[in-house]
Design an enzyme around this catalytic site. Structure first.
Site, short mmCIF file in Angstrom:
data_model
loop_
_atom_site.label_atom_id
_atom_site.label_comp_id
_atom_site.label_asym_id
_atom_site.label_seq_id
_atom_site.Cartn_x
_atom_site.Cartn_y
_atom_site.Cartn_z
N GLU A 174 0.84 -1.20 0.00
CA GLU A 174 0.00 0.00 0.00
C GLU A 174 0.87 1.25 0.00
O GLU A 174 0.63 2.20 -0.76
CB GLU A 174 -0.92 -0.03 1.23
CG GLU A 174 -2.03 0.99 1.18
CD GLU A 174 -2.93 0.92 2.42
OE1 GLU A 174 -2.66 0.09 3.32
OE2 GLU A 174 -3.87 1.71 2.49
N1 ADP Z 1 -14.59 14.54 3.25
C1 ADP Z 1 -13.94 13.88 4.20
N2 ADP Z 1 -13.64 14.50 5.36
C2 ADP Z 1 -12.97 13.84 6.32
N3 ADP Z 1 -12.55 12.58 6.23
C3 ADP Z 1 -12.83 11.93 5.10
C4 ADP Z 1 -13.55 12.53 4.04
N4 ADP Z 1 -13.66 11.61 3.05
C5 ADP Z 1 -13.06 10.49 3.48
N5 ADP Z 1 -12.58 10.67 4.72
C6 ADP Z 1 -11.84 9.72 5.56
O1 ADP Z 1 -10.69 9.27 4.86
C7 ADP Z 1 -10.34 7.99 5.35
C8 ADP Z 1 -10.17 7.08 4.17
O2 ADP Z 1 -9.72 5.86 4.62
P1 ADP Z 1 -9.87 4.51 3.81
O3 ADP Z 1 -9.10 4.64 2.55
O4 ADP Z 1 -11.31 4.12 3.70
O5 ADP Z 1 -9.20 3.49 4.81
P2 ADP Z 1 -7.87 2.63 4.78
O6 ADP Z 1 -6.97 3.25 3.77
O7 ADP Z 1 -7.31 2.71 6.16
O8 ADP Z 1 -8.31 1.25 4.43
C9 ADP Z 1 -11.45 7.56 6.30
O9 ADP Z 1 -11.07 7.85 7.63
C10 ADP Z 1 -12.61 8.48 5.91
O10 ADP Z 1 -13.48 8.72 6.98
CA CA Z 2 -6.98 4.17 1.76
#
Ligand code: ADP
Ligand code: CA
Length: 497
Positions: A174
């Site tokens: 990643e």
């Molecule tokens: N507009 C936003 N404002 C704040 N946080 C956001 C927004 N859009 C996405 N996120 C956050 O960005 C993060 C994306 O993580 P994600 O890629 O789903 O997880 P991981 O990479 O750990 O598997 C999450 O914490 C999500 O809540």
């Molecule tokens: Ca991610």
């Protein structure tokens, strides 16, 4: 009409041989230029496509990439043409309803079917990569994670693309693919320029990846990834911190504050006036905090905001172990980290949070950034809601915590200083493509980045056409000049009167 006859006889163009030679010469030159232009003109662009699904902990997103069909190996040419955000939560939240995970993807997959030309469907590779949410589910309940993958696989195979599999990426992959994406889009790999480090903040894990000249990989081999790209060797340092994505970090920070099982916790990371009843079982429902669960806590607790950045930073610091380190230097939790080097691109939640807080300008001194966040955190919950009626309540409630967490992670965790903070760029997209691991993952799996630099044509298309045109004009000039003696001879011929 003796004068007219004289004119005719003086004019060499009226001589049949001269006329034929001239016509052939002109036709030859026109043909030469036309062939040069047509042969080298880029054909009407045909594209190939690739689809990657990023199954993150909080949500899944689908990305479609395209590149010119005849030039797979060329550089800087793969670009994102479409993205689709899957409605609902990430696939790891479907442990109790695995088929729901597969179903959730169908709307975006239908969209992909519309976006990719029908005749390309069968040759378009389709990948799904899952990150920390599925890593955690797999640790917690591997059979539930297998079922989710089974359902996702079945759903994806129903589409006419060339399905290439769904799997969990390692934290190392990643981090490394995020770094490849950023540097590929910036054309840094192809040109062998100094690379940009990559900082990715997710919901369940966070990655840091960069090249450090002083680092040869020997001190901590598990943090080392080597690449040969376009004829250059890279020794990349990368680390993924599981549980240090912003959602799991928030759980850990709350878990520290609820370790004794109180009915109310006064949290400096939330705004004053915020008061929500939450369930202990929900808070501790994650391997990141499950070992801290208090004995026999009540069912619920009141989560009350205090709105104090300084105190919030103290709470956040507690989730980092900054003391133990068996290497020459560490970031946190005893993880080796070489000296920070070069510019960094910080994307995903780093961008979302800092953009919301109007803090993406890193030329602002770090002290000023902290002052602004202090002010923001001290604003009442009622006022914040009033000012941002259209922002999702969950995000809105957490921006004070998230901003504090980001600053603490960068400075206390990764050791960015007031000076090196300005080396960070908070970014969402580069040249129209989202920064994230997906593009790097696809480039790698389709072998689209060659290990050696490809041979480049001697001249670009425009240079080639210009040279041929100039040469044709010169030829034409020479030809006209070659007719001059003939001309002169004719004009000196004795007059027949
Ligand atoms: N507009 C936003 N404002 C704040 N946080 C956001 C927004 N859009 C996405 N996120 C956050 O960005 C993060 C994306 O993580 P994600 O890629 O789903 O997880 P991981 O990479 O750990 O598997 C999450 O914490 C999500 O809540
Ligand atoms: Ca991610």
């Amino acid at each position: 009409m003796p004068a007219q006859r004289e004119m005719k006889e003086k004019n060499p163009w009226h001589m049949p041989v001269t006329i034929i030679i001239s016509v052939i010469g002109v036709i030859a030159i026109v043909a030469l230029v036309t062939v040069a232009v047509l042969q080298n003109k880029p054909l009407h662009q045909k594209y190939k496509y690739g689809i990657v699904l990023d199954a993150g902990s909080s949500h899944t997103a689908l990305y479609i990439y395209q590149w010119p069909a005849e030039k797979d190996n060329n550089t800087g040419r793969v670009e994102q043409t479409h993205s689709c955000k899957v409605k609902g939560k990430g696939i790891s939240s479907y442990a109790a309803d695995p088929w729901g995970a597969g179903e959730s993807l169908t709307v975006c997959m239908q969209e992909a079917k519309q976006q990719v030309p029908v005749k390309r469907h069968h040759e378009t590779p389709l990948y799904l990569g899952a990150t920390a949410g599925m890593r955690l589910l797999n640790m917690e309940n591997s059979s539930a994670s297998d079922k989710v993958f089974e359902a996702v696989e079945q759903a994806l195979q129903r589409f006419p693309f060339s399905y290439q599999g769904a799997r969990i990426l390692s934290g190392q992959e990643e981090g490394a693919f995020g770094w490849v994406t950023v540097n590929y889009l910036d054309d840094r790999l192809e040109q062998g320029l100094e690379t940009t480090g990559a900082l990715d903040l997710g919901g369940a894990s966070t990655q840091i990846s960069f090249v450090s000249d002083k680092y040869d990989g020997s001190e901590s081999p598990s943090n080392s990834v080597t690449f040969r790209l376009y004829g250059n060797d890279y020794n990349l340092y990368t680390h993924s911190f599981l549980c240090y994505g912003k959602d799991q970090a928030l759980r850990m920070a709350l878990a520290y504050q609820t370790q004794l099982g109180p009915r109310t916790i006064s949290d400096p990371c939330f705004h004053q006036g915020y008061n929500v009843s939450k369930e202990y079982s929900e808070l501790y429902n994650s391997p990141c905090v499950s070992d801290r669960k208090p004995n026999g806590p009540p069912v619920t607790f009141n989560h009350q905001g205090m709105g104090n950045f300084q105190q919030c930073q103290e709470v956040v610091k507690r989730i980092f172990n900054l003391t133990s380190c068996k290497y020459s230097q560490c970031s946190f939790n005893g993880v080796f980290q070489p000296l920070l080097q070069g510019p960094f691109g910080a994307f995903s939640a780093y961008y979302f949070v800092m953009n919301f807080l109007n803090l993406t300008d890193t030329s602002t001194p770090l002290e000023t950034v902290k002052d602004k966040l202090t002010q923001y955190c001290a604003t009442s919950w009622a006022q914040i809601r009033l000012e941002h009626p259209n922002v999702k309540t969950k995000y809105l409630a957490e921006y004070c915590f998230s901003g504090t967490y980001i600053l603490t992670l960068l400075t206390e965790g990764y050791n960015f200083t007031s000076e090196s903070y300005s080396n960070i760029n908070f970014i969402k997209k580069i040249k129209g493509s989202d920064a994230g691991w997906t593009l790097g993952y696809m480039l790698n799996l389709t072998n689209m980045i060659p290990a050696e630099a490809p041979d480049s044509p001697l001249l670009p298309h425009t240079g080639y056409v210009s040279i041929v045109t100039v040469m044709a004009l010169l030829l034409f000039l020479l030809f006209i000049l070659s007719l001059r003696p003939l001309w002169l001879r004719c004009s000196k011929r004795p007059q027949i009167v």
